[in-house]
Design a protein around this motif. Structure first.
Motif, PDB file in Angstrom:
ATOM      1  N   ALA A   1      24.052  27.829  26.630  1.00  0.00           N
ATOM      2  CA  ALA A   1      25.284  27.231  27.150  1.00  0.00           C
ATOM      3  C   ALA A   1      26.425  28.248  27.120  1.00  0.00           C
ATOM      4  N   LEU A   2      26.502  29.054  26.062  1.00  0.00           N
ATOM      5  CA  LEU A   2      27.531  30.089  25.974  1.00  0.00           C
ATOM      6  C   LEU A   2      27.372  31.102  27.097  1.00  0.00           C
ATOM      7  N   LEU A   3      26.148  31.498  27.364  1.00  0.00           N
ATOM      8  CA  LEU A   3      25.895  32.465  28.433  1.00  0.00           C
ATOM      9  C   LEU A   3      26.304  31.900  29.799  1.00  0.00           C
ATOM     10  N   GLU A   4      25.958  30.649  30.040  1.00  0.00           N
ATOM     11  CA  GLU A   4      26.338  30.031  31.317  1.00  0.00           C
ATOM     12  C   GLU A   4      27.852  29.921  31.451  1.00  0.00           C
ATOM     13  N   ALA A   5      28.517  29.512  30.365  1.00  0.00           N
ATOM     14  CA  ALA A   5      29.971  29.367  30.407  1.00  0.00           C
ATOM     15  C   ALA A   5      30.649  30.727  30.576  1.00  0.00           C
ATOM     16  N   ALA A   6      30.142  31.734  29.895  1.00  0.00           N
ATOM     17  CA  ALA A   6      30.726  33.077  30.013  1.00  0.00           C
ATOM     18  C   ALA A   6      30.530  33.620  31.425  1.00  0.00           C
ATOM     19  N   GLY A   7      29.395  33.332  32.026  1.00  0.00           N
ATOM     20  CA  GLY A   7      29.143  33.767  33.402  1.00  0.00           C
ATOM     21  C   GLY A   7      30.097  33.096  34.384  1.00  0.00           C
ATOM     22  N   ARG A   8      30.285  31.782  34.205  1.00  0.00           N
ATOM     23  CA  ARG A   8      31.233  31.074  35.085  1.00  0.00           C
ATOM     24  C   ARG A   8      32.655  31.575  34.869  1.00  0.00           C
ATOM     25  N   SER A   9      33.015  31.843  33.623  1.00  0.00           N
ATOM     26  CA  SER A   9      34.352  32.352  33.325  1.00  0.00           C
ATOM     27  C   SER A   9      34.578  33.714  33.968  1.00  0.00           C
ATOM     28  N   TYR A  10      33.574  34.568  33.869  1.00  0.00           N
ATOM     29  CA  TYR A  10      33.700  35.893  34.482  1.00  0.00           C
ATOM     30  C   TYR A  10      33.825  35.775  36.000  1.00  0.00           C
ATOM     31  N   ASP A  11      32.981  34.935  36.603  1.00  0.00           N
ATOM     32  CA  ASP A  11      33.051  34.752  38.056  1.00  0.00           C
ATOM     33  C   ASP A  11      34.420  34.233  38.477  1.00  0.00           C
TER      34      ASP A  11
ATOM     35  N   ARG B   1      33.784  41.306  28.872  1.00  0.00           N
ATOM     36  CA  ARG B   1      33.378  41.573  27.488  1.00  0.00           C
ATOM     37  C   ARG B   1      32.711  40.338  26.875  1.00  0.00           C
ATOM     38  N   THR B   2      33.302  39.164  27.128  1.00  0.00           N
ATOM     39  CA  THR B   2      32.717  37.921  26.618  1.00  0.00           C
ATOM     40  C   THR B   2      31.332  37.686  27.218  1.00  0.00           C
ATOM     41  N   LEU B   3      31.196  37.973  28.502  1.00  0.00           N
ATOM     42  CA  LEU B   3      29.892  37.826  29.151  1.00  0.00           C
ATOM     43  C   LEU B   3      28.871  38.802  28.559  1.00  0.00           C
ATOM     44  N   ALA B   4      29.287  40.025  28.301  1.00  0.00           N
ATOM     45  CA  ALA B   4      28.379  41.017  27.707  1.00  0.00           C
ATOM     46  C   ALA B   4      27.963  40.587  26.302  1.00  0.00           C
ATOM     47  N   GLN B   5      28.900  40.038  25.536  1.00  0.00           N
ATOM     48  CA  GLN B   5      28.552  39.560  24.193  1.00  0.00           C
ATOM     49  C   GLN B   5      27.567  38.403  24.266  1.00  0.00           C
ATOM     50  N   ALA B   6      27.777  37.503  25.218  1.00  0.00           N
ATOM     51  CA  ALA B   6      26.861  36.368  25.364  1.00  0.00           C
ATOM     52  C   ALA B   6      25.474  36.851  25.790  1.00  0.00           C
ATOM     53  N   ARG B   7      25.438  37.862  26.665  1.00  0.00           N
ATOM     54  CA  ARG B   7      24.142  38.400  27.091  1.00  0.00           C
ATOM     55  C   ARG B   7      23.423  39.122  25.962  1.00  0.00           C
TER      56      ARG B   7
ATOM     57  N   ASP C   1      42.417  40.460  32.255  1.00  0.00           N
ATOM     58  CA  ASP C   1      41.709  39.171  32.208  1.00  0.00           C
ATOM     59  C   ASP C   1      40.249  39.336  32.629  1.00  0.00           C
ATOM     60  N   VAL C   2      40.023  40.141  33.638  1.00  0.00           N
ATOM     61  CA  VAL C   2      38.661  40.373  34.121  1.00  0.00           C
ATOM     62  C   VAL C   2      37.836  41.117  33.075  1.00  0.00           C
ATOM     63  N   THR C   3      38.424  42.132  32.467  1.00  0.00           N
ATOM     64  CA  THR C   3      37.676  42.890  31.446  1.00  0.00           C
ATOM     65  C   THR C   3      37.420  42.041  30.208  1.00  0.00           C
ATOM     66  N   ALA C   4      38.357  41.156  29.847  1.00  0.00           N
ATOM     67  CA  ALA C   4      38.118  40.258  28.711  1.00  0.00           C
ATOM     68  C   ALA C   4      36.960  39.309  29.021  1.00  0.00           C
TER      69      ALA C   4
ATOM     70  N   ALA D   1      37.281  34.580  36.793  1.00  0.00           N
ATOM     71  CA  ALA D   1      38.278  35.621  36.558  1.00  0.00           C
ATOM     72  C   ALA D   1      38.221  36.681  37.654  1.00  0.00           C
ATOM     73  N   LEU D   2      37.018  37.042  38.065  1.00  0.00           N
ATOM     74  CA  LEU D   2      36.868  38.048  39.116  1.00  0.00           C
ATOM     75  C   LEU D   2      37.391  37.520  40.460  1.00  0.00           C
ATOM     76  N   GLU D   3      37.077  36.278  40.747  1.00  0.00           N
ATOM     77  CA  GLU D   3      37.568  35.692  41.997  1.00  0.00           C
ATOM     78  C   GLU D   3      39.099  35.591  41.985  1.00  0.00           C
ATOM     79  N   SER D   4      39.650  35.178  40.850  1.00  0.00           N
ATOM     80  CA  SER D   4      41.110  35.102  40.735  1.00  0.00           C
ATOM     81  C   SER D   4      41.737  36.481  40.861  1.00  0.00           C
ATOM     82  N   TYR D   5      41.090  37.481  40.297  1.00  0.00           N
ATOM     83  CA  TYR D   5      41.587  38.857  40.412  1.00  0.00           C
ATOM     84  C   TYR D   5      41.569  39.308  41.876  1.00  0.00           C
TER      85      TYR D   5
END
Length: 142
Positions: A63-73, A94-100, A88-91, A75-79
């Motif tokens: 669930a953390l990995l899925e949420a981190a992936g959606r958050s990254y997507d 980083r969270t996505l990399a930690q979850a992975r 914001d995108v790098t944060a 953040a990237l789209e907003s950027y």
């Protein structure tokens, strides 16, 4: 022809003592069986608890990995639309990399999955059927 008859009239209660010793040996064996049964039940409960904990940890990590992936997507789209900055995108990255990097394989952590009979495929190779969950008492009875 000669007959010899040997009859012990008084043996100092040796026969009674041997009988008491035999009864004590029986009680000792019964107690050892109870201790073994308790140890087996304890090991089954520990294995059952470890398995449930590991499965819940795996579900949480997924669930953390899925949420981190959606958050990254997001953040990237907003950027890309200019609504967020690069920090914001790098944060989020980083969270996505930690979850992975969170390793939930059966070879990581304090749980020994070998006692559950898992093959090298780990938890991914098991199809969980929630309706057929067995309690340790059912396992002991079977």
């Amino acid at each position: 022809m000669a007959f010899k008859l040997n009859w012990t009239v008084f043996d100092g209660r040796a026969r009674r003592n041997r009988l008491a010793q035999a009864e004590a040996n029986v009680h000792e064996a019964e107690a050892q069986i109870c201790v073994s049964r308790d140890q087996i039940a304890n090991e089954v409960w520990a294995a059952y608890s470890d398995l449930n904990t590991a499965l819940r940890q795996r579900e949480a990590a997924t669930a953390l990995l899925e949420a981190a992936g959606r958050s990254y997507d997001a953040a990237l789209e907003s950027y890309n639309y200019g609504l967020r900055n690069l920090l914001d995108v790098t944060a989020a990255q980083r969270t996505l990399a930690q979850a992975r990097s969170t390793d939930v394989s059966p070879h990581a952590g304090p749980y020994d999955f070998g006692r559950f009979g898992f093959q090298s495929g780990g938890l991914n190779s098991i199809e969980r059927n929630e309706t057929q969950t067995m309690t340790p008492f059912q396992i002991l009875a079977s």
